[in-house]
Scaffold this motif. Structure first.
Motif, PDB file in Angstrom:
ATOM      1  N   LEU A 197       0.936  -1.215  -0.068  1.00  9.60           N
ATOM      2  CA  LEU A 197      -0.040   0.000  -0.026  1.00  9.60           C
ATOM      3  C   LEU A 197       0.762   1.406   0.047  1.00  9.60           C
ATOM      4  O   LEU A 197       0.318   2.137   0.500  1.00  9.60           O
ATOM      5  N   GLY A 198       1.983   1.255  -0.659  1.00  9.84           N
ATOM      6  CA  GLY A 198       3.102   2.259  -0.680  1.00  9.84           C
ATOM      7  C   GLY A 198       3.779   2.533   0.641  1.00  9.84           C
ATOM      8  O   GLY A 198       4.368   3.697   0.545  1.00  9.84           O
ATOM      9  N   ASN A 199       3.715   1.566   1.421  1.00 11.30           N
ATOM     10  CA  ASN A 199       4.490   1.983   2.742  1.00 11.30           C
ATOM     11  C   ASN A 199       5.723   0.951   2.854  1.00 11.30           C
ATOM     12  O   ASN A 199       6.024   0.306   1.701  1.00 11.30           O
ATOM     13  N   TRP A 200       6.411   1.247   3.889  1.00  6.59           N
ATOM     14  CA  TRP A 200       7.869   0.535   4.109  1.00  6.59           C
ATOM     15  C   TRP A 200       7.392  -0.789   4.780  1.00  6.59           C
ATOM     16  O   TRP A 200       6.381  -0.879   5.337  1.00  6.59           O
ATOM     17  N   SER A 201       8.214  -1.912   4.562  1.00  2.00           N
ATOM     18  CA  SER A 201       7.919  -3.091   5.183  1.00  2.00           C
ATOM     19  C   SER A 201       9.227  -3.622   5.514  1.00  2.00           C
ATOM     20  O   SER A 201       9.848  -4.133   4.703  1.00  2.00           O
ATOM     21  N   GLN A 202       9.457  -4.059   6.912  1.00  2.00           N
ATOM     22  CA  GLN A 202      10.787  -4.702   7.337  1.00  2.00           C
ATOM     23  C   GLN A 202      10.192  -5.975   7.887  1.00  2.00           C
ATOM     24  O   GLN A 202       9.784  -6.628   7.013  1.00  2.00           O
ATOM     25  N   ASP A 203      10.302  -6.357   9.128  1.00  2.00           N
ATOM     26  CA  ASP A 203      10.180  -7.570   9.520  1.00  2.00           C
ATOM     27  C   ASP A 203       8.637  -7.866   9.163  1.00  2.00           C
ATOM     28  O   ASP A 203       7.721  -7.270   9.392  1.00  2.00           O
ATOM     29  N   PHE A 204       8.623  -9.232   8.798  1.00  3.47           N
ATOM     30  CA  PHE A 204       7.266  -9.488   7.880  1.00  3.47           C
ATOM     31  C   PHE A 204       6.751 -10.790   8.719  1.00  3.47           C
ATOM     32  O   PHE A 204       7.511 -11.740   9.055  1.00  3.47           O
ATOM     33  N   GLY A 205       5.360 -10.841   9.087  1.00  2.73           N
ATOM     34  CA  GLY A 205       4.712 -11.952   9.781  1.00  2.73           C
ATOM     35  C   GLY A 205       3.301 -12.135   8.938  1.00  2.73           C
ATOM     36  O   GLY A 205       3.002 -11.056   8.117  1.00  2.73           O
ATOM     37  N   LEU A 206       2.682 -13.384   9.065  1.00  2.30           N
ATOM     38  CA  LEU A 206       1.421 -13.849   8.465  1.00  2.30           C
ATOM     39  C   LEU A 206       0.617 -14.263   9.532  1.00  2.30           C
ATOM     40  O   LEU A 206       0.909 -15.270  10.016  1.00  2.30           O
ATOM     41  N   PHE A 207      -0.719 -14.113   9.476  1.00  2.29           N
ATOM     42  CA  PHE A 207      -1.586 -14.933  10.199  1.00  2.29           C
ATOM     43  C   PHE A 207      -2.935 -15.060   9.466  1.00  2.29           C
ATOM     44  O   PHE A 207      -3.426 -14.346   8.588  1.00  2.29           O
ATOM     45  N   THR A 208      -3.263 -16.281   9.761  1.00  2.00           N
ATOM     46  CA  THR A 208      -4.545 -16.554   8.983  1.00  2.00           C
ATOM     47  C   THR A 208      -5.537 -16.859  10.273  1.00  2.00           C
ATOM     48  O   THR A 208      -5.325 -17.453  11.168  1.00  2.00           O
ATOM     49  N   ASP A 209      -6.768 -16.286  10.176  1.00  2.00           N
ATOM     50  CA  ASP A 209      -7.957 -16.492  11.070  1.00  2.00           C
ATOM     51  C   ASP A 209      -8.692 -17.751  10.996  1.00  2.00           C
ATOM     52  O   ASP A 209      -9.141 -17.915   9.791  1.00  2.00           O
ATOM     53  N   TYR A 210      -8.666 -18.652  12.051  1.00  4.84           N
ATOM     54  CA  TYR A 210      -9.010 -19.922  11.825  1.00  4.84           C
ATOM     55  C   TYR A 210     -10.686 -19.768  11.828  1.00  4.84           C
ATOM     56  O   TYR A 210     -11.325 -20.730  11.397  1.00  4.84           O
ATOM     57  N   LYS A 211     -11.128 -18.726  12.111  1.00  3.83           N
ATOM     58  CA  LYS A 211     -12.798 -18.648  12.087  1.00  3.83           C
ATOM     59  C   LYS A 211     -13.276 -18.355  10.936  1.00  3.83           C
ATOM     60  O   LYS A 211     -14.329 -18.912  10.468  1.00  3.83           O
ATOM     61  N   ASP A 212     -12.477 -17.440  10.022  1.00  2.00           N
ATOM     62  CA  ASP A 212     -13.284 -17.010   8.798  1.00  2.00           C
ATOM     63  C   ASP A 212     -11.988 -17.347   7.518  1.00  2.00           C
ATOM     64  O   ASP A 212     -12.382 -17.137   6.277  1.00  2.00           O
ATOM     65  N   GLY A 213     -11.055 -17.674   7.658  1.00  2.00           N
ATOM     66  CA  GLY A 213     -10.108 -17.936   6.814  1.00  2.00           C
ATOM     67  C   GLY A 213      -9.290 -17.122   6.195  1.00  2.00           C
ATOM     68  O   GLY A 213      -8.538 -17.094   5.238  1.00  2.00           O
ATOM     69  N   ARG A 214      -9.527 -15.652   6.558  1.00  2.00           N
ATOM     70  CA  ARG A 214      -8.773 -14.584   5.999  1.00  2.00           C
ATOM     71  C   ARG A 214      -7.370 -14.547   6.581  1.00  2.00           C
ATOM     72  O   ARG A 214      -7.198 -14.651   7.709  1.00  2.00           O
ATOM     73  N   SER A 215      -6.388 -13.836   5.796  1.00  2.88           N
ATOM     74  CA  SER A 215      -5.109 -14.155   5.954  1.00  2.88           C
ATOM     75  C   SER A 215      -4.865 -12.276   5.971  1.00  2.88           C
ATOM     76  O   SER A 215      -5.368 -11.515   5.353  1.00  2.88           O
ATOM     77  N   TYR A 216      -3.833 -12.041   6.942  1.00  2.00           N
ATOM     78  CA  TYR A 216      -3.367 -10.771   7.285  1.00  2.00           C
ATOM     79  C   TYR A 216      -1.820 -10.614   7.157  1.00  2.00           C
ATOM     80  O   TYR A 216      -1.117 -11.783   7.589  1.00  2.00           O
ATOM     81  N   ALA A 217      -1.137  -9.568   6.843  1.00  5.04           N
ATOM     82  CA  ALA A 217       0.493  -9.389   6.975  1.00  5.04           C
ATOM     83  C   ALA A 217       0.349  -8.394   8.141  1.00  5.04           C
ATOM     84  O   ALA A 217      -0.359  -7.595   8.621  1.00  5.04           O
ATOM     85  N   LEU A 218       1.694  -8.696   8.734  1.00  6.77           N
ATOM     86  CA  LEU A 218       1.977  -8.067   9.849  1.00  6.77           C
ATOM     87  C   LEU A 218       3.481  -7.621   9.599  1.00  6.77           C
ATOM     88  O   LEU A 218       4.406  -8.282   9.126  1.00  6.77           O
TER      89      LEU A 218
END
Length: 485
Positions: A152-173
Motif C-alpha cells: 500500500l505504498g508503505n515501508w515493510s521490514q520484519d514480516f509476519g503472516l496470520f490466518t484467522d481460523y474462524k473465517d480463513g482470511r489472511s493478514y500481513a504484519l
C-alpha cells in the motif's frame, strides 16, 4: 486416523508419537545436518499430512541471500530436509545472493490453488523495505518469484503472516522501518487470493517493535513482538484484543524479566488443536551474531489465562508433545548440583544467594581451571544434558576487546563458550554455548552427550576461546535427561 484442517498458524494433526522438543539445542535433521531454517514459519499441509518448516538458509560466509529452506515432519520433533524452496538466482533484481530474503511465511491460496510464500525483500543496505511474493503448485516448491512491492505504498521490514481460523482470511504484519517517521507495526488484510494487501486493519503506533506474530484463541487475539535491538535479545511483549481492529491493550512482557525471553526473539506462533487439549507454541529464534548459521531455535508452550488476560512463555529444558492430542509434558531428569562438583585450578565454589544450595561454580577459565561432575548415570545412548549457568557479561565488557557498544570500540559478544569432556576423553571435546543471562539470572543450555551405561560417568567443564577470552560461564547444576524411546 483423524485428519484435521489447518490454516496458517492453526496446526492440527493426525496420529503420531510424541517427540522431544529441546529449546536451544543443536537440532539435527534425518541426515544428521543442523536444521537450517531461521525466522520462518510452520505450515500443516492436509494433502501430505505433514508439518512444513520454512526458514532463512544461512551458511558461513553467506549469512544473507541464501534462499529459503524447507523441512517436513510428522511430529514437530523429527525433520527431513527438502533443500531450498526458494533458491537465489544470480543477477536477479530481487532474489540474488546479494539481496535480503528474510522471515518467509507460506500460506495456501484457495483462489489460485497455489502455495504463496511472502517475505521481507530488501537490498543489502535495507533501503527498499519491500514484501516479496513467490508461488508454487506444491508445498515443498520450488517457488517461482512473482514480484516485490511496497505494501500500500508503505515501508515493510520484519514480516509476519496470520490466518484467522474462524473465517480463513489472511493478514500481513510488518514493521515499517527504523526511520524516525516509521517505528509502527501494521496489521493489514490480504485480498481473498492472498496476492496483494487491501486494507490496514490496525496500526500499533510508535512502540518501535518488530518480529510480529499473532496467536488466536477462541476468545482473544494476542500479538507478540520484539523490541528493535538487532540480534541482541530483549523482553518480547504481547498485546491483547477482542477484535483484530482493536482496541488493543498496552504491551506487557511475556517471560521473566532479565531473561530476555530466554535469549530469543519472536517470529511465529502456532495453535495445535488436539483431541484432548489446545496448545499454543511460541516459535522463537536464538540468534548468534558471531555465527548466524549456528543460531538456535526456542520453541516453548504459551500459557494463556483469558480471565486474567495474561499470556506467558513457559520454559522447559525438554518436553514431549503429542500433536494428535495436543498434550505436552516436561521430561524429568536427574539433577547433579554444583556443590558436589570437584574444582581444579582457579575454579571455585562461591556464595550466591540466587543459586541452588546458595552457591555457584565460578572461575572456569581455560582448560586448567575446570569443574567435574561425578557419579553421573548414563544409558549408553545419546542423552540431552542441561547446563544451568550464569553469564555475568550483561551483553558486553566495557572498553575491552569485545566490549559493549555503549563504550568506544565496543562489539557485542552475547555468549561464552565452554569445553565439555565426558569421562576424560580429551580427543572428544564438545563445545557449549552459554548466552548472556544477566547478573543473578540462571538459564540453561542443552548439549547432547553419550554417557556410558552405569553411574560412573564424569562430565568436566572448562573454558574455550569465544573470540576474546577463554572464560566459561558460572555453573549452578546440570540435569541429565533420559534418551528418547
Amino acid at each position: 486416523m483423524k485428519v484435521l484442517r489447518v490454516l496458517s498458524s492453526i496446526l492440527l494433526a493426525s496420529i503420531v508419537n510424541a517427540k522431544y522438543i529441546v529449546p536451544g539445542g543443536r537440532w539435527q535433521d534425518t541426515e544428521g545436518n543442523l536444521v537450517n531454517a531461521h525466522a520462518g514459519n510452520i505450515w500443516f499441509d492436509k494433502d501430505s499430512s505433514k508439518f512444513w518448516l520454512f526458514g532463512e538458509y544461512k551458511i558461513e560466509g553467506q549469512e544473507e541471500g541464501g534462499g529459503i529452506s524447507v523441512y517436513s515432519s510428522d511430529d514437530l520433533g523429527t525433520w527431513e530436509s527438502h533443500g531450498l524452496a526458494l533458491e537465489p538466482i544470480e543477477g536477479h533484481p530481487y532474489i540474488s545472493t546479494e539481496h535480503i530474503i528474510q522471515r518467509p511465511k507460506v500460506v495456501f491460496s484457495e483462489g489460485t490453488g497455489q502455495y504463496h510464500m511472502w517475505w521481507h525483500a530488501d537490498n543489502s543496505t535495507y533501503g527498499w523495505l519491500l514484501q516479496g511474493l513467490a508461488v508454487s503448485d506444491t508445498v515443498a516448491g520450488p517457488y517461482e518469484f512473482v514480484d516485490a512491492v511496497a505494501p500500500l505504498g508503505n515501508w515493510s521490514q520484519d514480516f509476519g503472516l496470520f490466518t484467522d481460523y474462524k473465517d480463513g482470511r489472511s493478514y500481513a504484519l510488518y514493521s515499517n522501518g527504523d526511520r524516525l517517521e516509521g517505528r509502527d507495526v501494521y496489521l493489514t488484510e490480504f485480498n481473498e487470493n492472498i496476492t496483494a494487501l487491501e486494507d490496514v486493519v490496525y496500526r500499533f503506533p510508535k512502540f518501535d517493535l518488530e518480529a510480529p506474530t499473532i496467536i488466536q484463541t477462541d476468545q482473544s487475539y494476542w500479538a507478540l513482538m520484539s523490541h528493535k535491538t538487532g540480534y541482541r535479545p530483549n523482553n518480547v511483549v504481547a498485546f491483547r484484543a477482542d477484535d483484530l481492529s482493536g482496541p488493543w491493550s498496552q504491551p506487557f512482557i511475556v517471560a521473566p524479566l532479565n531473561t530476555r525471553t530466554f535469549n530469543s526473539q519472536s517470529g511465529f506462533s502456532i495453535r495445535i488443536e488436539g483431541s484432548k487439549k489446545t496448545t499454543y507454541l511460541y516459535i522463537g529464534d536464538q540468534w548468534d551474531s558471531n555465527s548466524l548459521w549456528e543460531s538456535r531455535y526456542i520453541w516453548l508452550p504459551l500459557e494463556i489465562d483469558e480471565r486474567k488476560k495474561t499470556l506467558e512463555v513457559k520454559w522447559y529444558d525438554i518436553y514431549d508433545l503429542n500433536v494428535e492430542t495436543g498434550e505436552y509434558n516436561a521430561v524429568k531428569g536427574n539433577t547433579y548440583p554444583g556443590k558436589n562438583a570437584k574444582t581444579s585450578g582457579d575454579a571455585y565454589l562461591q556464595e550466591a544467594n540466587f543459586g541452588t544450595d546458595g552457591v555457584i561454580l565460578t572461575g572456569i577459565y581455560g582448560n586448567d581451571s575446570t569443574v567435574t561432575f561425578s557419579g553421573i548415570e548414563g544409558t549408553g545412548k545419546p542423552q540431552w544434558v542441561s547446563f544451568y549457568y550464569q553469564n555475568t557479561d550483561d551483553m558486553g565488557f566495557g572498553d575491552q576487546p569485545g566490549g559493549t557498544p555503549d563504550r568506544i570500540g565496543g562489539e557485542w559478544q552475547l555468549r561464552r563458550i565452554s569445553s565439555v569432556v565426558v569421562n576424560g576423553d580429551e580427543d572428544n571435546v564438545q563445545t557449549l554455548y552459554q548466552r548472556d543471562s544477566h547478573k543473578g539470572i540462571i538459564l540453561s543450555t542443552p548439549l547432547q552427550l553419550t554417557l556410558e551405561k552405569g553411574k560412573h560417568n564424569t562430565i568436566t567443564v572448562g573454558g574455550l576461546d569465544n573470540g576474546w577470552d577463554f572464560k566459561g560461564a558460572d555453573l549452578d547444576r546440570i540435569v541429565v535427561y533420559p534418551p528418547e524411546e
